[in-house]
Scaffold this motif. Sequence first.
Motif, PDB file in Angstrom:
ATOM      1  N   GLU A 169      -8.575 -54.176  94.372  1.00 47.85           N
ATOM      2  CA  GLU A 169      -8.124 -53.249  95.601  1.00 47.85           C
ATOM      3  C   GLU A 169      -6.813 -52.507  95.363  1.00 47.85           C
ATOM      4  O   GLU A 169      -6.617 -51.520  95.726  1.00 47.85           O
ATOM      5  CB  GLU A 169      -7.701 -54.323  96.694  1.00 47.85           C
ATOM      6  N   THR A 219      -8.333 -55.770  85.639  1.00 43.81           N
ATOM      7  CA  THR A 219      -8.698 -54.514  86.030  1.00 43.81           C
ATOM      8  C   THR A 219      -7.588 -53.451  85.442  1.00 43.81           C
ATOM      9  O   THR A 219      -7.623 -52.348  85.800  1.00 43.81           O
ATOM     10  CB  THR A 219      -8.420 -54.202  87.456  1.00 43.81           C
ATOM     11  N   LYS A 274      -6.640 -51.111  92.232  1.00 38.26           N
ATOM     12  CA  LYS A 274      -6.877 -50.134  91.445  1.00 38.26           C
ATOM     13  C   LYS A 274      -7.337 -49.067  92.353  1.00 38.26           C
ATOM     14  O   LYS A 274      -7.272 -47.573  92.171  1.00 38.26           O
ATOM     15  CB  LYS A 274      -7.699 -50.641  90.607  1.00 38.26           C
ATOM     16  N   SER A 275      -8.115 -49.207  93.587  1.00 37.07           N
ATOM     17  CA  SER A 275      -8.587 -48.600  94.573  1.00 37.07           C
ATOM     18  C   SER A 275      -7.286 -47.635  95.057  1.00 37.07           C
ATOM     19  O   SER A 275      -7.580 -46.414  95.916  1.00 37.07           O
ATOM     20  CB  SER A 275      -9.318 -48.824  95.725  1.00 37.07           C
TER      21      SER A 275
END
Length: 382
Positions: free
Chosen positions: A25, A58, A27-28
Amino acid sequence: MTQFAFQTTPRLLVEDGSSGRLGAELKSLGARHAMVVTDAFLARSGLLDDALKSLAETGVALTLFDRVEADPPEASVEAAVDEARAAGVDAVVGLGGGSAMDTAKLVALLATGDQTLQDVYGVDKAIGQRLPLIQVPTTAGTGSEVTPIAIVTTPSDEKVGVVSGLLYPDLALLDATLTLGLPPRATAMTGVDAMVHAVEAYTTRHRKNPMSDALAVRALSLLAGNIHRVVDDGSDLEARRAMLQGSLLAGMAFANAPVAAVHALAYPLGGLFHVPHGLSNALVFAEVAAFNLSAASALYGELAPLLPGRLTEGRHDGEGFVQGVSALVRSMPMEQRLSEVGVTQGDLDRLAADAMKVTRLLGNNPRDVTLQDARDIYAAVL
């Protein structure tokens, strides 16, 4: 009210185990280096392991700030902001109870701009941008993950608020497994806190609206229907999930239809005596409800059927609601009198005077509160 405005956190993820997706999340949101804001107990507990591991998996770098204090004092918040600036983080995660999430909001707000903490006290004083922000609650109580409010304790032991739409996070991530095993006393305090949010949102004098009403009603139904289950059995995941969702809905409600005298009278107990916020609310909840009965009887009557019938003795009216609230609070495994948290007769005048300074909240109460009224309420629960 048929015309109203309503705001909330733009994205919710309510799913058991979802804290293990925190890295993805972040990273998004474009994060490369996140600060996770939490307290020392949670950092040592192992409860955060899946969430922190997901950052490494991630490729999101981690700065861990694990020195959050209850009722966050200015110095603690400022230390977190300083560390975020020094590390050059580009996202913030609040992972914990209300104090951690409130601190995270202020870190995200202040780490990139020129404003100081003192500059943003009050309503809509914050300007500019904030860092991407994710909130992950570990208690079912404050609803801070869906409110635009952060509360700070000043050096003079007053609680002050920062209120700004900038404080809504980008994502509220609710993982009920993080609340398993919370001790009965903490479970009770946070659960009653969430109930107060629902009740005060439903009976507030200002900005009450159909959306906040619907959320408050559903929240109170979930909370009142499950609080004894979670207090009695810390491993009851179904009830924990219901409490967490009830807290979320109550937070959405009071973020738009603001709380009132229960919170105003609770704040000095936290500031002066360092009483946990949920317990502060619980100590004055029933007495404030009784005080408000003459002005809020009809609304209380609408809420009474949501409380367990054994507490209201089947009475679906305002008096039945007040009776039910009092019985529910008495049944909780926590302190019941102000004297049990160190308050004496000689403290009542100071408490009442400090409560009267919380005009932002007192003005929302269904019945006007005078200085003598505030003192009488404290005295009744001494």
